[in-house]
Design a protein around this motif. Structure first.
Motif, mmCIF file in Angstrom:
data_model
loop_
_atom_site.group_PDB
_atom_site.id
_atom_site.type_symbol
_atom_site.label_atom_id
_atom_site.label_comp_id
_atom_site.label_asym_id
_atom_site.label_seq_id
_atom_site.Cartn_x
_atom_site.Cartn_y
_atom_site.Cartn_z
ATOM 1 N N HIS A 63 0.316 -1.618 -0.107
ATOM 2 C CA HIS A 63 0.013 -0.011 0.032
ATOM 3 C C HIS A 63 1.152 1.338 -0.760
ATOM 4 C CE1 HIS A 63 -3.983 1.128 0.153
ATOM 5 N NE2 HIS A 63 -3.687 2.125 0.745
ATOM 6 N N HIS A 107 -1.900 12.157 5.268
ATOM 7 C CA HIS A 107 -3.099 12.229 6.027
ATOM 8 C C HIS A 107 -4.252 11.197 6.820
ATOM 9 C CE1 HIS A 107 -3.448 9.179 1.938
ATOM 10 N NE2 HIS A 107 -5.067 9.127 2.423
ATOM 11 N N ASP A 149 -6.084 4.287 5.862
ATOM 12 C CA ASP A 149 -4.862 2.663 5.113
ATOM 13 C C ASP A 149 -3.872 3.508 5.234
ATOM 14 O OD1 ASP A 149 -6.554 4.841 3.531
ATOM 15 O OD2 ASP A 149 -5.645 3.440 2.058
ATOM 16 N N HIS A 150 -3.610 4.400 5.927
ATOM 17 C CA HIS A 150 -2.243 5.630 6.279
ATOM 18 C C HIS A 150 -1.949 5.582 7.342
ATOM 19 C CE1 HIS A 150 -2.380 6.576 1.938
ATOM 20 N NE2 HIS A 150 -3.738 6.236 1.669
ATOM 21 N N ASP A 154 -1.490 10.025 -1.257
ATOM 22 C CA ASP A 154 -2.966 9.835 -1.745
ATOM 23 C C ASP A 154 -3.143 10.862 -2.409
ATOM 24 O OD1 ASP A 154 -3.026 7.387 -1.001
ATOM 25 O OD2 ASP A 154 -5.099 7.770 0.158
ATOM 26 N N HIS A 213 0.037 2.342 -3.676
ATOM 27 C CA HIS A 213 -1.189 2.194 -3.676
ATOM 28 C C HIS A 213 -1.994 1.570 -4.490
ATOM 29 C CE1 HIS A 213 -4.939 4.235 -2.582
ATOM 30 N NE2 HIS A 213 -4.224 4.930 -0.556
#
Ligand code: NI
Ligand code: MN
Length: 246
Positions: A13, A55, A59-60, A150, A200
């Protein structure tokens, strides 16, 4: 790609672990426990000196609080996200904003723009997390890496090139929530990196973009597909054949 003493590991990711020439460990976008791409062996995080958060999407920053409390790294984030992390008990938070640079140990970190949203899911609440961002990291060996976070492509990526000229760009290519290979190829035109490390993609079924598609669109740039959990520090360790087939 000449890393010249920097060791790079993709954990799947948007999560990367980077060891600096002075053996400090940087982690970008810490999401390991719930990350289906992260190898089991890497879920037990051993050491982190600097934690960079792009951010507040889960998922971060999914494991940011846990990892920060365990290893007490310097945590870099935009002020709103920094505030939220502090409220969760994270110490040593070094908030900053876009255009700013701070020196942490043997690296210089510059926060740059990203074109994306940012709400932090906190229980059943959605908390404002400030704007999403990317980072340019300059190492003591002069290597510069841009982690885009992202983002969609945006014209001011040309400013990132003009001001910082990162040799390596970590770009999201999965589509749906970020750029697809088509937009990432345009980003390459603006950024002109030597090497692109796609990220990602593939984590969820909707993240359909693949490194091979990007490579076809940017034949003059090295698109390097890293294997999650495999550390690279030398050119020879980079596996290209699979990528070229993709
Ligand atoms: Ni996001
Ligand atoms: Mn994301």
């Amino acid at each position: 790609m000449n890393l010249n003493g920097v060791k790079l590991t993709w954990l799947g990711h948007a999560t990367f672990r980077i060891e600096t020439p002075a053996r400090k460990t940087i982690m970008i976008d810490p999401w390991v426990m719930g990350n289906p791409m992260c190898p089991e062996k890497d879920k037990d995080v051993k050491k982190v000196d600097v934690l960079l958060c792009t951010h507040g999407h889960f998922d971060h920053i999914g494991d940011a609080v846990t990892i920060a409390k365990k290893h007490n790294p310097t945590v870099v984030a935009i002020p709103e996200l920094a505030h939220w992390l502090e409220k969760k008990g994270v110490k040593n938070v070094a908030g900053m904003n876009k255009g700013g640079t701070q020196t942490i140990g043997d690296i210089k970190v510059t926060m740059v723009h990203a074109d994306h949203s940012c709400g932090i899911q906190d229980g059943d609440q959605l908390v404002y997390g400030g704007e999403a961002c990317g980072y340019v990291i300059e190492f003591s060996n002069r290597l510069k890496i841009y982690h885009a976070g992202d983002t969609n492509v945006f014209g001011d990526m040309a400013i990132i090139r003009d001001l910082y000229s990162p040799e390596i760009a970590m770009l999201p290519i999965g589509d749906h929530y970020t750029m697809s290979p088509r937009e990432a190829a345009y980003a390459c035109k603006l950024l002109k990196p030597k090497t692109v490390i796609p990220m990602h993609f593939g984590t969820f079924p909707v993240l359909v973009g693949r490194p091979g598609e990007l490579q076809k669109l940017v034949p003059d740039i090295d698109v390097v597909e890293l294997k999650p959990g495999v550390t690279i520090s030398h050119e020879q360790q980079i596996q290209r054949p699979e990528l070229r087939r993709a």
